[in-house]
Design an enzyme around this catalytic site. Sequence first.
Site, PDB file in Angstrom:
ATOM      1  N   TYR A  22       0.840  -1.204   0.000  1.00  0.00           N
ATOM      2  CA  TYR A  22       0.000   0.000   0.000  1.00  0.00           C
ATOM      3  C   TYR A  22       0.875   1.254   0.000  1.00  0.00           C
ATOM      4  O   TYR A  22       0.661   2.186  -0.788  1.00  0.00           O
ATOM      5  CB  TYR A  22      -0.941   0.014   1.215  1.00  0.00           C
ATOM      6  CG  TYR A  22      -1.651   1.338   1.370  1.00  0.00           C
ATOM      7  CD1 TYR A  22      -2.702   1.677   0.531  1.00  0.00           C
ATOM      8  CD2 TYR A  22      -1.242   2.272   2.320  1.00  0.00           C
ATOM      9  CE1 TYR A  22      -3.340   2.914   0.632  1.00  0.00           C
ATOM     10  CE2 TYR A  22      -1.865   3.502   2.437  1.00  0.00           C
ATOM     11  CZ  TYR A  22      -2.914   3.823   1.589  1.00  0.00           C
ATOM     12  OH  TYR A  22      -3.522   5.053   1.688  1.00  0.00           O
TER      13      TYR A  22
ATOM     14  N   ARG B 129       1.721   8.366  12.944  1.00  0.00           N
ATOM     15  CA  ARG B 129       1.346   9.588  13.670  1.00  0.00           C
ATOM     16  C   ARG B 129      -0.157   9.846  13.639  1.00  0.00           C
ATOM     17  O   ARG B 129      -0.736  10.339  14.611  1.00  0.00           O
ATOM     18  CB  ARG B 129       2.087  10.775  13.042  1.00  0.00           C
ATOM     19  CG  ARG B 129       1.805  12.124  13.700  1.00  0.00           C
ATOM     20  CD  ARG B 129       2.126  13.271  12.756  1.00  0.00           C
ATOM     21  NE  ARG B 129       1.299  13.191  11.556  1.00  0.00           N
ATOM     22  CZ  ARG B 129       1.631  13.709  10.384  1.00  0.00           C
ATOM     23  NH1 ARG B 129       2.784  14.327  10.236  1.00  0.00           N
ATOM     24  NH2 ARG B 129       0.823  13.604   9.351  1.00  0.00           N
TER      25      ARG B 129
ATOM     26  N   ARG C   6     -11.077   5.376   9.167  1.00  0.00           N
ATOM     27  CA  ARG C   6     -10.040   4.942   8.217  1.00  0.00           C
ATOM     28  C   ARG C   6      -9.052   4.067   8.974  1.00  0.00           C
ATOM     29  O   ARG C   6      -8.717   4.365  10.118  1.00  0.00           O
ATOM     30  CB  ARG C   6      -9.291   6.150   7.632  1.00  0.00           C
ATOM     31  CG  ARG C   6     -10.065   6.916   6.588  1.00  0.00           C
ATOM     32  CD  ARG C   6      -9.155   7.904   5.861  1.00  0.00           C
ATOM     33  NE  ARG C   6      -8.507   8.823   6.782  1.00  0.00           N
ATOM     34  CZ  ARG C   6      -8.539  10.155   6.665  1.00  0.00           C
ATOM     35  NH1 ARG C   6      -9.166  10.711   5.671  1.00  0.00           N
ATOM     36  NH2 ARG C   6      -7.918  10.919   7.540  1.00  0.00           N
TER      37      ARG C   6
ATOM     38  N   PHE D 295      15.364  19.408  -1.356  1.00  0.00           N
ATOM     39  CA  PHE D 295      14.015  18.913  -1.628  1.00  0.00           C
ATOM     40  C   PHE D 295      13.807  17.528  -1.008  1.00  0.00           C
ATOM     41  O   PHE D 295      12.748  17.247  -0.444  1.00  0.00           O
ATOM     42  CB  PHE D 295      13.812  18.856  -3.149  1.00  0.00           C
ATOM     43  CG  PHE D 295      12.486  18.311  -3.578  1.00  0.00           C
ATOM     44  CD1 PHE D 295      11.364  19.126  -3.668  1.00  0.00           C
ATOM     45  CD2 PHE D 295      12.345  16.966  -3.918  1.00  0.00           C
ATOM     46  CE1 PHE D 295      10.133  18.620  -4.072  1.00  0.00           C
ATOM     47  CE2 PHE D 295      11.119  16.453  -4.319  1.00  0.00           C
ATOM     48  CZ  PHE D 295      10.014  17.282  -4.402  1.00  0.00           C
TER      49      PHE D 295
END
Length: 395
Positions: A148, A195, A205, A265
């Site tokens: 997933y 978290r 969910r 980044f």
Amino acid sequence: MGAPVDKFFEESMSESLRTCYLYLNQTSRSFAAVIQALDGELRHAVCIFYLVLRALDTVEDDMTIPLEKKVPMLNDFHTYLYQANWCFTESHEKDRQVLEDFPTISLEFRNLGQAYQDVISDICHRMGVGMAEFLEKKVGSMKEWDQYCHYVAGLVGIGLSQLFSASQLEDPEVGKDTELANSMGLFLQKTNIIRDYLEDIQVARAFWPQEAWSQFACRLEDLAEPDQLTSALSCLNLLVTDALRHVPDVITYLARLRNQSVFNFCAIPQVMAIATLSACYNNPQVFQGVVKIRKGQAVTLMMQATNMGAVQSIMAQYSQEMLQRVSLTDPSRDKTLFILGVIQERTLSQATLASRTAHLSPMYLSAAMILAALSWQYLSTTAGQPPGTADMQGH
């Protein structure tokens, strides 16, 4: 607000590309500033990549779209990139604008170089198929958790790495080593899922894998019960330990990067993630509210994470903090101590601990400070956004 696009680029941009940057700033609470700090044409490619995935994610998140309509949309979404007039006007999600005005995004996608188009289309296709698969099944085994997270975040890491190499700002090996790139995404995504336990169960969910929580509770939501705290912490620490196994790959990946804008980044979200994971480890607050890293701490991390020595030093610091909190009775104790030991070895042996800001040019120090000042929305990375592709590298 996100960082302003510099004047030279703004003046040379088409109206449709300007609109894409407007959508980027409106929809990305985290990455607008760092995307806009990327060098040259890479920034446009990453901006469009972000918006395409944001549009795909908006379809996945929209619970008002019936499954029989949503599944084919997710599977076919990559084909809409080449349909000039395709848009979707029935979404009720807050970011529906990227679907309603998809023709503007797809136009700028088709204006990108072919190498960029191929990467974005391929990742969009694979991600859509994966999202459709998990709409109809829960995350059961630890292996399915990896799968997933690969679909919603690992693929983002792989796509970004291929864009970095396509731009020639990074070596070809950065784009070819999909295992390392996948780990970059999985580390961020697992941190966010860990978290966001409470926020997710409050809206029904479930992203914590059943193989983990079923060892400690009959139902996932039972872990939030005060009398289940010992079991809850055992489950939490098991998942934190699993997430930490990606850190050695993260270190290897970052050490390969040569371009400063690409390094910033990639490195900033990773140091935010290990700080967040450290804050979550063995912390009852995960089951009672929101675990955040402090704003000042977040800005400091953003300003420091501009070279490899500093990143290794930060990783060493947070792994040491977790080491000191490993409980004698925790069921995952041995595995936790082992992976933290590996991380310590990988960071302390190579990190220059003398000064985290050594060897930074004044230009990049000031760039880091500007970035920090302009990127307050980055802090939402540490405060309750749902898992998904929303923030490029696992959010």
